[in-house]
Motif scaffolding. Structure first.
Motif, mmCIF file in Angstrom:
data_model
loop_
_atom_site.group_PDB
_atom_site.id
_atom_site.type_symbol
_atom_site.label_atom_id
_atom_site.label_comp_id
_atom_site.label_asym_id
_atom_site.label_seq_id
_atom_site.Cartn_x
_atom_site.Cartn_y
_atom_site.Cartn_z
ATOM 1 N N ALA A 1 0.838 -1.209 0.000
ATOM 2 C CA ALA A 1 0.000 0.000 0.000
ATOM 3 C C ALA A 1 0.869 1.254 0.000
ATOM 4 O O ALA A 1 0.556 2.236 -0.696
ATOM 5 N N GLY A 2 1.959 1.253 0.737
ATOM 6 C CA GLY A 2 2.858 2.403 0.768
ATOM 7 C C GLY A 2 3.478 2.688 -0.583
ATOM 8 O O GLY A 2 3.590 3.850 -1.006
ATOM 9 N N ILE A 3 3.880 1.634 -1.289
ATOM 10 C CA ILE A 3 4.449 1.816 -2.626
ATOM 11 C C ILE A 3 3.394 2.360 -3.582
ATOM 12 O O ILE A 3 3.657 3.269 -4.374
ATOM 13 N N MET A 4 2.181 1.837 -3.495
ATOM 14 C CA MET A 4 1.111 2.306 -4.378
ATOM 15 C C MET A 4 0.759 3.774 -4.082
ATOM 16 O O MET A 4 0.588 4.572 -5.007
ATOM 17 N N ILE A 5 0.665 4.129 -2.819
ATOM 18 C CA ILE A 5 0.334 5.517 -2.452
ATOM 19 C C ILE A 5 1.442 6.464 -2.904
ATOM 20 O O ILE A 5 1.174 7.548 -3.427
ATOM 21 N N THR A 6 2.697 6.056 -2.727
ATOM 22 C CA THR A 6 3.808 6.897 -3.172
ATOM 23 C C THR A 6 3.768 7.067 -4.683
ATOM 24 O O THR A 6 4.006 8.170 -5.207
ATOM 25 N N ARG B 1 10.597 9.382 -0.013
ATOM 26 C CA ARG B 1 9.464 8.627 0.549
ATOM 27 C C ARG B 1 9.482 7.190 0.054
ATOM 28 O O ARG B 1 9.229 6.256 0.829
ATOM 29 N N LEU B 2 9.747 7.027 -1.234
ATOM 30 C CA LEU B 2 9.810 5.679 -1.785
ATOM 31 C C LEU B 2 10.942 4.886 -1.140
ATOM 32 O O LEU B 2 10.786 3.700 -0.838
ATOM 33 N N GLY B 3 12.069 5.534 -0.906
ATOM 34 C CA GLY B 3 13.182 4.865 -0.228
ATOM 35 C C GLY B 3 12.821 4.433 1.181
ATOM 36 O O GLY B 3 13.190 3.340 1.619
ATOM 37 N N MET B 4 12.078 5.269 1.887
ATOM 38 C CA MET B 4 11.659 4.900 3.246
ATOM 39 C C MET B 4 10.683 3.728 3.216
ATOM 40 O O MET B 4 10.766 2.813 4.048
ATOM 41 N N VAL B 5 9.765 3.750 2.258
ATOM 42 C CA VAL B 5 8.808 2.640 2.138
ATOM 43 C C VAL B 5 9.539 1.355 1.792
ATOM 44 O O VAL B 5 9.271 0.294 2.385
ATOM 45 N N LEU B 6 10.470 1.420 0.852
ATOM 46 C CA LEU B 6 11.219 0.215 0.480
ATOM 47 C C LEU B 6 12.106 -0.270 1.628
ATOM 48 O O LEU B 6 12.262 -1.481 1.820
ATOM 49 N N ILE C 1 11.949 -3.948 3.367
ATOM 50 C CA ILE C 1 13.120 -4.807 3.599
ATOM 51 C C ILE C 1 13.180 -5.252 5.055
ATOM 52 O O ILE C 1 13.457 -6.416 5.355
ATOM 53 N N LEU C 2 12.895 -4.337 5.976
ATOM 54 C CA LEU C 2 12.894 -4.704 7.404
ATOM 55 C C LEU C 2 11.838 -5.764 7.707
ATOM 56 O O LEU C 2 12.097 -6.722 8.438
ATOM 57 N N VAL C 3 10.647 -5.579 7.147
ATOM 58 C CA VAL C 3 9.570 -6.543 7.398
ATOM 59 C C VAL C 3 9.918 -7.905 6.819
ATOM 60 O O VAL C 3 9.704 -8.942 7.457
ATOM 61 N N SER C 4 10.476 -7.911 5.615
ATOM 62 C CA SER C 4 10.746 -9.198 4.970
ATOM 63 C C SER C 4 11.952 -9.931 5.565
ATOM 64 O O SER C 4 12.021 -11.151 5.479
ATOM 65 N N THR C 5 12.880 -9.219 6.167
ATOM 66 C CA THR C 5 14.056 -9.888 6.738
ATOM 67 C C THR C 5 13.976 -10.091 8.244
ATOM 68 O O THR C 5 14.890 -10.673 8.827
ATOM 69 N N ALA C 6 12.907 -9.643 8.878
ATOM 70 C CA ALA C 6 12.807 -9.763 10.338
ATOM 71 C C ALA C 6 12.825 -11.231 10.779
ATOM 72 O O ALA C 6 13.541 -11.594 11.716
#
Length: 105
Positions: free
Chosen positions: A56-61, A80-85, A89-94
């Protein structure tokens, strides 16, 4: 202080010495199955929500970038896109990071 220790030893010295017949508990590292199942369910839902929030963050950006370009406004959407990405990355590697550090040995 020294007198207090001497009086304690005189009254019941066997409490201050090591006794071999005492069983020292040795707990296992495994959580109960019911707790593990509940935690796995909560973590699975949280991971799914984190992934959905990232998409959703990528789509909104992307929508904000398109609207800004249409209006001719310049803005810092790449940050903003860098922060979303970065969040994605944090969510997927946690999970793998936690498993690496806390794996049962």
């Amino acid at each position: 202080m020294k007198d207090t220790l001497h009086s304690l030893y005189a009254r019941g010295g066997h409490y201050l010495t090591f006794r071999e017949e005492v069983d020292v508990p040795n707990p296992t590292r495994k959580a109960p199955a019911e707790l593990s199942d509940a935690v796995d369910t909560v973590l699975g839902i949280t991971a799914w929500l984190g992934t959905a929030a990232g998409v959703a963050g990528i789509m909104i950006t992307g929508v904000m970038m398109a609207v800004s370009m249409k209006r001719g406004e310049g803005s810092e959407h790449m940050s903003r896109l860098g922060m979303v990405l970065g969040g994605c990355i944090l969510v997927s590697t946690a999970g793998p990071v936690v498993k690496f550090f806390f794996a049962a040995q």
